[in-house]
Scaffold this motif. Structure first.
Motif, short mmCIF file in Angstrom:
data_model
loop_
_atom_site.label_atom_id
_atom_site.label_comp_id
_atom_site.label_asym_id
_atom_site.label_seq_id
_atom_site.Cartn_x
_atom_site.Cartn_y
_atom_site.Cartn_z
N PRO A 46 10.59 13.42 -3.63
CA PRO A 46 9.65 13.46 -2.16
C PRO A 46 8.39 12.83 -2.43
O PRO A 46 8.10 12.28 -3.18
N ARG A 47 8.11 12.14 -0.85
CA ARG A 47 6.99 11.76 -0.70
C ARG A 47 5.58 12.16 -1.40
O ARG A 47 5.39 13.06 -1.25
N ASP A 48 4.79 11.24 -2.00
CA ASP A 48 3.52 11.59 -2.58
C ASP A 48 2.38 11.37 -1.30
O ASP A 48 1.26 11.98 -1.53
N CYS A 49 2.51 10.99 -0.31
CA CYS A 49 1.77 10.71 0.84
C CYS A 49 2.55 10.66 2.21
O CYS A 49 3.52 10.19 2.23
N THR A 50 1.94 11.01 3.28
CA THR A 50 2.38 11.24 4.57
C THR A 50 2.24 9.95 5.09
O THR A 50 1.49 9.07 4.83
N LEU A 51 2.92 9.61 6.37
CA LEU A 51 2.59 8.30 7.07
C LEU A 51 1.22 8.38 7.75
O LEU A 51 0.48 7.63 7.71
N ALA A 52 0.77 9.53 7.99
CA ALA A 52 -0.56 9.74 8.82
C ALA A 52 -1.72 9.75 7.53
O ALA A 52 -2.61 8.79 7.95
N GLU A 53 -1.61 10.10 6.34
CA GLU A 53 -2.32 9.72 5.25
C GLU A 53 -2.37 8.10 4.97
O GLU A 53 -3.42 7.74 4.76
N LEU A 54 -1.32 7.54 4.89
CA LEU A 54 -1.07 6.17 4.78
C LEU A 54 -2.03 5.56 5.85
O LEU A 54 -2.81 4.34 5.48
N ALA A 55 -1.86 5.66 7.21
CA ALA A 55 -2.45 4.92 8.14
C ALA A 55 -3.80 4.95 8.06
O ALA A 55 -4.58 4.25 8.31
N GLU A 56 -4.31 6.51 7.89
CA GLU A 56 -5.81 6.57 7.63
C GLU A 56 -6.51 6.03 6.53
O GLU A 56 -7.74 5.26 6.49
N THR A 57 -5.71 5.76 5.35
CA THR A 57 -6.19 5.05 4.17
C THR A 57 -6.54 3.49 4.65
O THR A 57 -7.24 2.83 4.33
N ALA B 268 0.89 -1.44 -0.10
CA ALA B 268 0.04 -0.12 -0.05
C ALA B 268 0.71 1.32 0.02
O ALA B 268 0.59 2.05 -0.55
N ALA B 269 2.04 1.29 0.76
CA ALA B 269 2.93 2.24 0.81
C ALA B 269 3.69 2.53 -0.57
O ALA B 269 3.79 3.78 -1.05
N LEU B 270 3.89 1.64 -1.05
CA LEU B 270 4.53 1.67 -2.50
C LEU B 270 3.57 2.23 -3.44
O LEU B 270 3.99 3.22 -4.41
N GLN B 271 2.31 1.79 -3.42
CA GLN B 271 1.27 2.17 -4.51
C GLN B 271 1.06 3.68 -4.21
O GLN B 271 0.69 4.42 -5.14
N ALA B 272 0.96 4.05 -2.66
CA ALA B 272 0.54 5.34 -2.69
C ALA B 272 1.55 6.51 -3.05
O ALA B 272 1.47 7.78 -2.50
N GLY B 273 2.82 5.92 -3.11
CA GLY B 273 4.03 6.98 -3.14
C GLY B 273 4.70 7.16 -2.24
O GLY B 273 5.49 8.13 -1.83
N TYR B 274 4.51 6.29 -1.03
CA TYR B 274 5.27 6.71 0.44
C TYR B 274 6.62 6.78 0.10
O TYR B 274 7.38 7.47 1.04
N PHE B 275 7.29 5.73 -0.62
CA PHE B 275 8.77 5.64 -0.73
C PHE B 275 9.30 6.71 -1.78
O PHE B 275 10.59 6.58 -2.03
N GLU B 276 8.44 7.51 -2.53
CA GLU B 276 8.90 8.41 -3.41
C GLU B 276 9.74 9.61 -2.66
O GLU B 276 9.53 9.70 -1.53
#
Length: 209
Positions: A168-179, A158-166
């Motif tokens: 700069p990041r495309d999403c924050t940890l808080a946004e990922l957790a909420e998703t 999910a983190a990879l798909q959301a761009g968390y590892f990009e």
């Protein structure tokens, strides 16, 4: 690479050892921890019939205590502790702690991943210290996917798909957790544990000819 599950008896005098023995039916889970000099900053939870009674128990080695969440059967806390024996012991074996670390009735339960030599040195260190322990399971693998739990793989994907590892990041940890419908601390712990396993496999795993 080898993944092993250890159960190690804690010596007296460490707050979580003494408290878990005083409340043998409770489960303590160290979700994350970071040693900073002579202290460690930890995020932990206790699951018990009356977690407040455990929280109210005086602890001389705990500083900066903060209650983050609480229910009738669970409490999540952040704190500083001068009990750093776990970090010192694992550092001496060149292995890292894989969270969560579970404590029940005076025993640590945790997973370690490394080479056979790494784990043998860890066992030798336990024997030399006279520390009672049990090797509960051991699994050898050269497949990085089999190193991960289903939950770790789910969050990493999910983190990879959301761009968390990009960068700069495309999403924050808080946004990922909420998703994903989990709290931020849980998402962070699961991701860090999964990442650590994959990095360890990549750096120390068998080389292909």
């Amino acid at each position: 690479m080898i993944s092993a599950k250890f159960r190690v008896q804690l010596p007296e005098g460490i707050w979580v050892a003494d408290t878990s023995r005083a409340f043998p039916d409770a489960t303590f889970r160290l979700l994350s921890g970071l040693r900073i000099g002579e202290k460690a900053v930890e995020l932990g939870e206790v699951i018990a019939d009356d977690p407040q009674a455990i929280i109210d128990r005086p602890q001389s080695s705990i500083d900066g205590w903060e209650l983050l969440e609480a229910t009738d059967e669970r409490a999540l806390t952040k704190y500083e502790t001068t009990d750093i024996e776990l970090y010192e012991f694992v550092e001496s074996s060149a292995l890292t702690v894989e969270f969560p670390v579970v404590v029940r009735d005076g025993w640590y339960e945790f997973d370690l991943t490394g080479t056979r030599d790494d784990l043998e040195r860890f066992g030798d260190a336990l024997d030399e210290a006279g520390q009672p322990y049990e090797l509960q399971s051991i699994v050898g693998t050269t497949d990085p996917e089999s190193l991960l739990t289903d939950r770790q793989r789910e969050l990493l994907d999910a983190a990879l798909q959301a761009g968390y590892f990009e960068v700069p990041r495309d999403c924050t940890l808080a946004e990922l957790a909420e998703t994903l419908g989990v709290d931020k601390s849980t998402a962070s712990t699961v991701l860090r544990t999964g990442e650590a396993k994959l990095v360890a496999w990549f750096l120390t795993g068998p080389k292909q000819n």
